[in-house]
Design a protein around this motif. Structure first.
Motif, PDB file in Angstrom:
ATOM      1  N   TRP A  58      63.047  93.535  28.069  1.00  0.00           N
ATOM      2  CA  TRP A  58      61.754  93.014  28.947  1.00  0.00           C
ATOM      3  C   TRP A  58      62.193  93.929  30.314  1.00  0.00           C
ATOM      4  O   TRP A  58      63.273  94.010  30.708  1.00  0.00           O
ATOM      5  CB  TRP A  58      61.902  91.661  29.320  1.00  0.00           C
ATOM      6  N   LEU A  60      60.637  94.289  34.282  1.00  0.00           N
ATOM      7  CA  LEU A  60      59.781  93.724  35.411  1.00  0.00           C
ATOM      8  C   LEU A  60      58.637  94.536  35.583  1.00  0.00           C
ATOM      9  O   LEU A  60      57.429  94.135  35.703  1.00  0.00           O
ATOM     10  CB  LEU A  60      60.668  93.228  36.626  1.00  0.00           C
ATOM     11  N   LEU A  63      55.479  94.318  33.447  1.00  0.00           N
ATOM     12  CA  LEU A  63      54.600  92.936  33.581  1.00  0.00           C
ATOM     13  C   LEU A  63      53.784  92.707  34.709  1.00  0.00           C
ATOM     14  O   LEU A  63      53.345  91.751  35.049  1.00  0.00           O
ATOM     15  CB  LEU A  63      55.755  91.688  33.605  1.00  0.00           C
ATOM     16  N   LYS A  66      50.526  90.268  35.739  1.00  0.00           N
ATOM     17  CA  LYS A  66      50.878  88.850  35.531  1.00  0.00           C
ATOM     18  C   LYS A  66      51.703  88.231  36.448  1.00  0.00           C
ATOM     19  O   LYS A  66      52.809  88.916  37.090  1.00  0.00           O
ATOM     20  CB  LYS A  66      51.716  88.560  34.036  1.00  0.00           C
ATOM     21  N   VAL A  68      55.226  86.267  37.126  1.00  0.00           N
ATOM     22  CA  VAL A  68      56.272  86.269  36.591  1.00  0.00           C
ATOM     23  C   VAL A  68      57.340  85.420  37.132  1.00  0.00           C
ATOM     24  O   VAL A  68      57.617  85.264  38.607  1.00  0.00           O
ATOM     25  CB  VAL A  68      57.058  87.603  36.297  1.00  0.00           C
ATOM     26  N   VAL A  70      61.122  84.162  36.980  1.00  0.00           N
ATOM     27  CA  VAL A  70      62.536  84.382  36.352  1.00  0.00           C
ATOM     28  C   VAL A  70      63.320  83.165  36.537  1.00  0.00           C
ATOM     29  O   VAL A  70      63.806  83.015  37.877  1.00  0.00           O
ATOM     30  CB  VAL A  70      63.231  85.609  36.829  1.00  0.00           C
ATOM     31  N   VAL A  99      54.085  85.038  32.897  1.00  0.00           N
ATOM     32  CA  VAL A  99      55.231  84.958  31.784  1.00  0.00           C
ATOM     33  C   VAL A  99      56.493  84.481  32.573  1.00  0.00           C
ATOM     34  O   VAL A  99      56.723  84.815  33.710  1.00  0.00           O
ATOM     35  CB  VAL A  99      55.721  86.709  32.023  1.00  0.00           C
ATOM     36  N   LEU A 101      60.602  84.211  31.991  1.00  0.00           N
ATOM     37  CA  LEU A 101      61.656  84.647  31.480  1.00  0.00           C
ATOM     38  C   LEU A 101      62.952  83.916  31.521  1.00  0.00           C
ATOM     39  O   LEU A 101      63.174  83.584  33.092  1.00  0.00           O
ATOM     40  CB  LEU A 101      61.860  86.364  31.937  1.00  0.00           C
TER      41      LEU A 101
END
Length: 184
Positions: A58, A60, A63, A66, A68, A70, A99, A101
């Motif tokens: 993965w 950053l 991405l 989108k 994100v 974390v 997303v 993570l």
């Protein structure tokens, strides 16, 4: 007579207060212990590149487009475990624009894998066995969640537990989702 009435009112108030305190102690309130801290726009965004438990890398940078989140967590952290189901529901509700993570802090792969299997967690889980990812992001409180917009700009860091499907989270995320729908 007035003094006697005052005495009984004061005693009644004291007993009522003690009763209320006992009731509060018996029924704990849901956790609202979090703070949102804006990201200093002059501060560079750390690189994020890590491999999840399934072997997927993965980044950053990959991405963009989108929103994100974390999330830094550990299985020994009760607030981390408590908020994980709401993070998973949030990710499922906004799969096309978000997303999440889950970066695990300093636990062995076996411990993390056991937690994932036991809880049915389906979020991408990125082990951080040395804590280097957390250090790069300045994370020392768990859970902590970094909110990154669709352009890759860090908006804020939330420290502490939050119901990610609740009204407080929606106030944080709705503007980010609106910005995500704009052209990059």
């Amino acid at each position: 007579m007035i003094l006697k009435t005052f005495h009984w009112c004061t005693a009644g108030l004291a007993w009522g207060l003690l009763g209320s305190l006992a009731a509060l102690a018996a029924e704990p309130e849901p956790a609202t212990g979090y703070e949102v801290q804006a990201w200093d726009p002059r501060k560079p965004v750390p690189t994020l590149q890590a491999t999840d438990l399934n072997g997927k890398v993965w980044r950053l940078a990959d991405l963009r487009g989108k929103v994100v989140l974390v999330n830094f967590w550990a299985s020994w952290c009760e607030p981390c475990r408590a908020e994980m189901p709401s993070l998973q529901r949030l990710a499922a509700m906004h799969a096309h624009e978000l997303v999440v993570l889950a970066v695990n802090f300093k636990e062995s792969a076996a411990t993390v894998q056991q937690f994932v299997q036991r809880t049915g967690l389906t979020l991408p889980v990125l082990p951080d066995p040395q804590g280097s990812v957390a250090r790069a992001w300045g994370v020392a409180i768990f859970p902590s969640t970094v909110l990154i917009d669709a352009r890759g700009k860090v908006r804020s860091v939330l420290r502490g537990e939050l119901d990610w499907t609740g009204a407080d989270a929606q106030r944080l995320l709705t503007p980010m989702f609106k910005r995500a729908s704009l052209p990059l």
